[in-house]
Write an enzyme that holds these catalytic residues in place. Structure first.
Site, mmCIF file in Angstrom:
data_model
loop_
_atom_site.group_PDB
_atom_site.id
_atom_site.type_symbol
_atom_site.label_atom_id
_atom_site.label_comp_id
_atom_site.label_asym_id
_atom_site.label_seq_id
_atom_site.Cartn_x
_atom_site.Cartn_y
_atom_site.Cartn_z
ATOM 1 N N ASP A 177 0.889 -1.163 0.000
ATOM 2 C CA ASP A 177 0.000 0.000 0.000
ATOM 3 C C ASP A 177 0.924 1.209 0.000
ATOM 4 O OD1 ASP A 177 -2.367 1.543 0.185
ATOM 5 O OD2 ASP A 177 -2.060 1.746 2.343
ATOM 6 N N GLU A 209 -0.976 -1.242 -4.986
ATOM 7 C CA GLU A 209 -2.196 -0.484 -5.242
ATOM 8 C C GLU A 209 -1.965 0.491 -6.389
ATOM 9 O OE1 GLU A 209 -5.064 0.987 -2.109
ATOM 10 O OE2 GLU A 209 -4.137 2.871 -2.744
ATOM 11 N N ASP A 211 -2.805 1.310 6.916
ATOM 12 C CA ASP A 211 -1.935 1.032 5.769
ATOM 13 C C ASP A 211 -1.484 -0.422 5.762
ATOM 14 O OD1 ASP A 211 -1.436 4.013 4.910
ATOM 15 O OD2 ASP A 211 -1.030 3.916 7.055
#
Length: 189
Positions: free
Chosen positions: A7, A68, A141
């Site tokens: 992430d 991501e 996160d």
């Protein structure tokens, strides 16, 4: 399949490693967050992230690194840092000869919770349940990185088969490189 989920973020970069396959309950191997200090120069922050992701890839030897995909954010500065962190993570994976898979936030949310608009709390709750963790990963996160890894473990193989079938059918086939004439500079008159 072992998946390292990233992430991306410049201040906080979440990571999570899972072992899993479609139709089976994945197992969490590791999770955490890398932090860089805002006072450091950008290139040093990116270097710290690169070093950290490289170490993770060496330690966990993932089959794939799922990152991501950055779309847009309200804060352009945040979006830029997120994109730079994603690029550094992809670079570390490429240097280790690991494939990179990109997943959108809504794709990850739908995979983990069944709702592409799930909020952070829902994602964290479902990651905790799906992986059978004793407590929710923190900060968000870290949970998001685990969700990315689970998403790829469940959906990645099917996506690869669809991509291969499309290419075999001529859809999205690689473009043949064209050799351009060598540039020789501006001719003097």
């Amino acid at each position: 399949m072992r998946v390292l989920g990233i992430d991306p973020g410049l201040t906080r970069c979440g990571w999570g490693v899972v072992d899993g396959r479609p139709g089976a309950r994945p197992t969490a191997i590791g999770v955490g967050v890398f932090r860089t200090m805002a006072e450091l120069e950008l290139e040093l922050r990116l270097l710290e992230l690169h070093t950290a992701v490289t170490a993770l890839v060496r330690e966990h030897r993932p089959d794939v690194v799922a990152i991501e995909r950055v779309f847009t954010q309200n804060n352009k500065g945040t979006a830029m840092g997120t994109a730079q962190a994603a690029g550094v993570a992809a670079l570390a994976a490429a240097q280790a000869d690991r494939p990179v898979a990109w997943h959108t936030p809504s794709e990850v949310k739908a995979a983990i919770s069944g709702n592409g608009r799930a909020d952070k709390e829902q994602v964290t709750l479902m990651v905790t349940r799906v992986l059978g963790l004793p407590s929710p990963p923190k900060p968000a996160d870290a949970a998001d990185a685990l969700a990315l890894a689970v998403c790829h473990a469940w959906r990645g193989p099917a996506q690869q088969r669809l991509r291969a079938a499309a290419i075999a059918g001529g859809i999205g086939a690689p473009v043949r490189p064209t050799t351009l004439p060598r540039w020789t500079g501006v001719a003097a008159r």
